[in-house]
Structures are given as C-alpha cells and as structure tokens.
Design a protein around this motif. Structure first.
Motif, short mmCIF file in Angstrom:
data_model
loop_
_atom_site.label_atom_id
_atom_site.label_comp_id
_atom_site.label_asym_id
_atom_site.label_seq_id
_atom_site.Cartn_x
_atom_site.Cartn_y
_atom_site.Cartn_z
N PRO A 30 3.68 5.56 7.09
CA PRO A 30 3.41 4.45 6.18
C PRO A 30 2.07 3.78 6.45
O PRO A 30 1.65 3.62 7.59
N ILE A 31 1.40 3.38 5.35
CA ILE A 31 0.14 2.65 5.42
C ILE A 31 0.25 1.43 4.51
O ILE A 31 1.20 1.30 3.73
N GLU A 32 -0.73 0.54 4.58
CA GLU A 32 -0.73 -0.65 3.74
C GLU A 32 -1.19 -0.31 2.32
O GLU A 32 -1.93 0.67 2.11
N PRO A 33 -0.79 -1.11 1.31
CA PRO A 33 -1.19 -0.81 -0.06
C PRO A 33 -2.69 -0.77 -0.27
O PRO A 33 -3.19 0.03 -1.07
N GLU A 34 -3.43 -1.61 0.45
CA GLU A 34 -4.88 -1.60 0.29
C GLU A 34 -5.48 -0.27 0.75
O GLU A 34 -6.42 0.24 0.14
N ALA A 35 -4.95 0.29 1.84
CA ALA A 35 -5.42 1.59 2.32
C ALA A 35 -5.06 2.70 1.33
O ALA A 35 -5.84 3.63 1.10
N ALA A 36 -3.87 2.59 0.74
CA ALA A 36 -3.48 3.58 -0.27
C ALA A 36 -4.39 3.51 -1.48
O ALA A 36 -4.76 4.53 -2.07
N LEU A 37 -4.79 2.30 -1.86
CA LEU A 37 -5.70 2.14 -2.99
C LEU A 37 -7.06 2.74 -2.68
O LEU A 37 -7.69 3.37 -3.55
N ASP A 38 -7.52 2.57 -1.45
CA ASP A 38 -8.76 3.23 -1.03
C ASP A 38 -8.66 4.74 -1.24
O ASP A 38 -9.58 5.38 -1.76
N GLU A 39 -7.54 5.31 -0.82
CA GLU A 39 -7.36 6.75 -0.93
C GLU A 39 -7.27 7.19 -2.38
O GLU A 39 -7.84 8.22 -2.77
N LEU A 40 -6.58 6.42 -3.22
CA LEU A 40 -6.49 6.75 -4.64
C LEU A 40 -7.86 6.72 -5.30
O LEU A 40 -8.18 7.58 -6.12
N GLN A 41 -8.66 5.71 -4.97
CA GLN A 41 -10.00 5.63 -5.54
C GLN A 41 -10.85 6.84 -5.14
O GLN A 41 -11.54 7.42 -5.99
N ALA A 42 -10.78 7.21 -3.87
CA ALA A 42 -11.55 8.37 -3.42
C ALA A 42 -11.05 9.65 -4.06
O ALA A 42 -11.84 10.51 -4.47
N TRP A 43 -9.74 9.78 -4.18
CA TRP A 43 -9.13 10.95 -4.79
C TRP A 43 -9.54 11.06 -6.26
O TRP A 43 -9.92 12.13 -6.74
N GLN B 12 -6.70 -7.28 -8.81
CA GLN B 12 -8.08 -7.19 -9.28
C GLN B 12 -8.70 -5.84 -8.92
O GLN B 12 -9.42 -5.24 -9.73
N ARG B 13 -8.41 -5.36 -7.74
CA ARG B 13 -8.93 -4.04 -7.33
C ARG B 13 -8.35 -2.93 -8.19
O ARG B 13 -9.06 -2.00 -8.58
N VAL B 14 -7.06 -2.98 -8.45
CA VAL B 14 -6.41 -1.96 -9.28
C VAL B 14 -7.06 -1.91 -10.66
O VAL B 14 -7.37 -0.84 -11.19
N VAL B 15 -7.28 -3.09 -11.23
CA VAL B 15 -7.86 -3.15 -12.58
C VAL B 15 -9.31 -2.69 -12.57
O VAL B 15 -9.72 -1.89 -13.43
N GLN B 16 -10.09 -3.18 -11.63
CA GLN B 16 -11.51 -2.82 -11.58
C GLN B 16 -11.71 -1.33 -11.32
O GLN B 16 -12.63 -0.71 -11.86
N ALA B 17 -10.83 -0.73 -10.51
CA ALA B 17 -10.95 0.69 -10.19
C ALA B 17 -10.28 1.58 -11.23
O ALA B 17 -10.31 2.80 -11.11
N ALA C 185 -12.19 9.74 -7.64
CA ALA C 185 -13.63 10.03 -7.73
C ALA C 185 -13.90 11.51 -7.51
O ALA C 185 -14.76 12.11 -8.18
N ARG C 186 -13.17 12.12 -6.57
CA ARG C 186 -13.35 13.56 -6.33
C ARG C 186 -12.91 14.38 -7.55
O ARG C 186 -13.55 15.36 -7.92
#
Length: 353
Positions: free
Chosen positions: A314-327, A137-142, A329-330
């Motif tokens: 290595p990080i968790e997928p949710e943390a990677a998604l946070d970084e992708l969203q911020a990236w 759901q996060r992947v789709v919404q973002a 947006a920038r």
C-alpha cells in the motif's frame, strides 16, 4: 459523529485476523491482492475447496457467501478503486487502487457499506479536508479519471447553450442490479435525460468496455443515436467532462468525476455519491440524510476508503496519483498497436459478458 480513522491495516481488513482466504480470484489478480494484503497470511482457494474455519474470507464484488461458512469467519468484499489505471480492467490492466469493505460494497445501495457509514457519521478535521482539496485539484488539473483511456479529441458544438453528457454502463454489472432500483438500461437513461433536458445538446458515451467489445452492449443500446444529438467513442472522459455543463447517470463513476469538476449531476440511480445534497436525485435514498460538502465526499472516497497499491504494498493516494500521471504521460492517450489482437484473444478465451 464517529472518530475518523483510516483502516490501513491490510487494505482496510479487520485487525483481528491475520489469515485471509481469497475465494475464486483469477490468476492475473493474485499478485496484486498479495500487494494489497501485504503482511498477511494469504491463501487462494477455489469453489469446492475446504472453507476456512476461522480468520477471514475475501470475495470479489457481490460474489455469494459460500454455504457452510463457519459463523466466526469474517467476510470481506474487494472491488476496483476510483482511481484505477491507464487501461481497462476488462483488458486485465493492473490496478493501482482497490477497496475492501467489511459491511457491504460501495455500489450496493440496498445496505450500508463502509463508505456509506463514513459519509454518514465521520467527522472531517481541517487537515484532512485540506488534503482532500489538494488531491481533488490535482486530479482535475492532471485530467485523471478511473481508466484514463481515449485518444480522440472532442469539440463542444458551436452555438450549444447547454451540453449534457450521458455515460453508458455495462448493463450486466452489479452496480445496476444493486444500485438502480428504477430504470436500469442505457436507453432508458437516455430517454429520461432527454425528457429532463429537451433543449440541451445530449452527448452519449458508451462504456469503454462495451466500445472495446469486451462486454455486451445494453438492451436496445444500438438505438442510442435516436435519443441524443451525438454519440462519442474513444474520447478521454476528463476532457469530455471539462467541456460539458451537466451529466445524467444511473450509477456511473462519471457522476463522481463530474462533481470533482464542479458539474451539475443528476442521478437516476443510487450511486455512493448520491443522497448527500451534492446531486439531483430522481430516486431518493432514505438512509442518506446528512448534507455533505464536496471535499468531505472526496476525503472519504479517495483518501479513507480505498487502498492504493505500489510495487511493494500500500501507498498513499498522492503517490498513486504521481504514478497515474507518469503512466498516462507514457501512454500519451494513444491506442496500443497490438490492442486489436489482444482484445480478440480476450474475447475468445475469456468471453464477452
């Protein structure tokens, strides 16, 4: 069913060996390989160097196993993950995810991979499925996809009752050589999609590496406009998937991204997500007989199989998604002003394959 566990020790590498020799990796990838294999003894070697007598050999993609490798050396294969970056791998953009496979690689349909084995045999407990639902759901919404590129806005044509997307691929890629036993060209895919969808509005999207002139166009791909209603370039894949009704693919990851968004997907090849009852398959896969739910596929492909790479490891997928969203947006979807010059030098010094 096998007991489900995530192989997190060293990006999915076997726990038996702490020493890894990485063969033929270009300089720009090496710091990211070190992050992915944090905690291991890592040695980069080139073709012609002495091969390890024990431990593990790491290869990129479908690179051949070198002659003379000792029988006790484990062979692992590395590839891009499915939520990778904001920018193209062909532009040497840093990756946020990779996979390491102990038995094959996910796009080689000729033999089982670790991902196929997970999908065929693993149990998916409720807590993992709930995590997969939330992640999807996060992947789709973002509006996150593999590369997250494309600045132009696309509008669904007025009056089109059914709109079908046909994403192009790089025809020299190993995913077609090892995952498309029937048709293997973008033009043949377009013809097959037109035959299957004679009344649909057919949209063709060239692969972004090809559009950037960093990889070669396919055989006859210049004729694509004759077999579709519209060719789109530099359009965000997530926004495009949101607007269409269905997708026809060879082995493109766009088919998986379409499944995440509840779209109908027809596979004319054998990508990792085909054969499990979630897609219409023109080339059935005899090994894949299990019927999966969408979020079981998501759990395996986005949580269990890949490793996501942070600044320190290595990080968790949710943390990677946070970084992708911020990236994303920038970046704002805009093409960087210096991209043309940068791509010119990439073409000149690395070449177009």
């Amino acid at each position: 069913m096998t007991q489900l566990r995530r192989p997190t020790d060293g990006c999915g590498a076997p726990q038996a060996s702490r020493t890894v020799a990485a063969l033929g990796f270009p300089l720009w990838k090496r710091r990211f390989v070190r992050r992915c294999l944090a905690g291991r003894t890592l040695r980069f070697i080139e073709p012609g160097d002495a091969l390890p007598a024990d431990g593990t050999l790491l290869l990129w993609g479908m690179a051949p196993v070198p002659a003379g490798l000792g029988p006790g050396v484990a062979v692992l294969r590395m590839e891009d993950g499915f939520l990778r970056s904001v920018g193209l791998g062909a532009e040497l953009t840093r990756p946020l995810s990779w996979v390491i496979d102990r038995s094959g690689i996910y796009y080689d349909a000729t033999r089982p991979s670790d991902l196929e084995t997970l999908l065929a045999t693993a149990e998916f407990p409720p807590a993992l499925l709930a995590r997969a639902v939330a992640l999807r759901q996060r992947v789709v919404q973002a509006r996150i996809t593999k590369y997250n590129v494309g600045a132009r806005h696309w509008v669904r044509p007025d009056g089109a009752r059914r709109v079908v997307l046909v994403p192009g691929q790089v025809e020299s890629d190993a995913s077609l050589a090892f995952g498309a036993p029937g048709i293997r060209s973008n033009l043949a895919l377009l013809r097959a999609a037109r035959a299957a969808e004679p009344d649909a509005w057919l949209v063709y999207k060239p692969h972004p590496d090809v559009a950037a002139r960093l990889r070669r166009s396919g055989d006859g791909e210049a004729q694509a406009a004759a077999w579709c209603d519209e060719v789109v370039v530099d359009v965000d894949m997530a926004a495009l998937l949101d607007a269409v009704d269905a997708v026809h693919v060879l082995t493109s990851l766009a088919g998986f991204e379409a499944l995440l968004r509840g779209k109908a997907v027809t596979c004319h090849g054998q990508p990792f997500y085909a054969g499990w009852g979630l897609t219409a398959d023109t080339v059935p896969h005899p090994r894949r007989t299990r019927r999966l739910r969408l979020d079981e596929l998501v759990a395996a492909a986005l949580i269990l199989y890949p490793t996501y790479i942070g600044d320190r490891g290595p990080i968790e997928p949710e943390a990677a998604l946070d970084e992708l969203q911020a990236w994303k947006a920038r970046r704002g979807g805009a093409t960087r002003w210096w991209s043309g010059v940068y791509r010119f030098f990439l073409r000149r010094f690395i070449g177009v394959r």
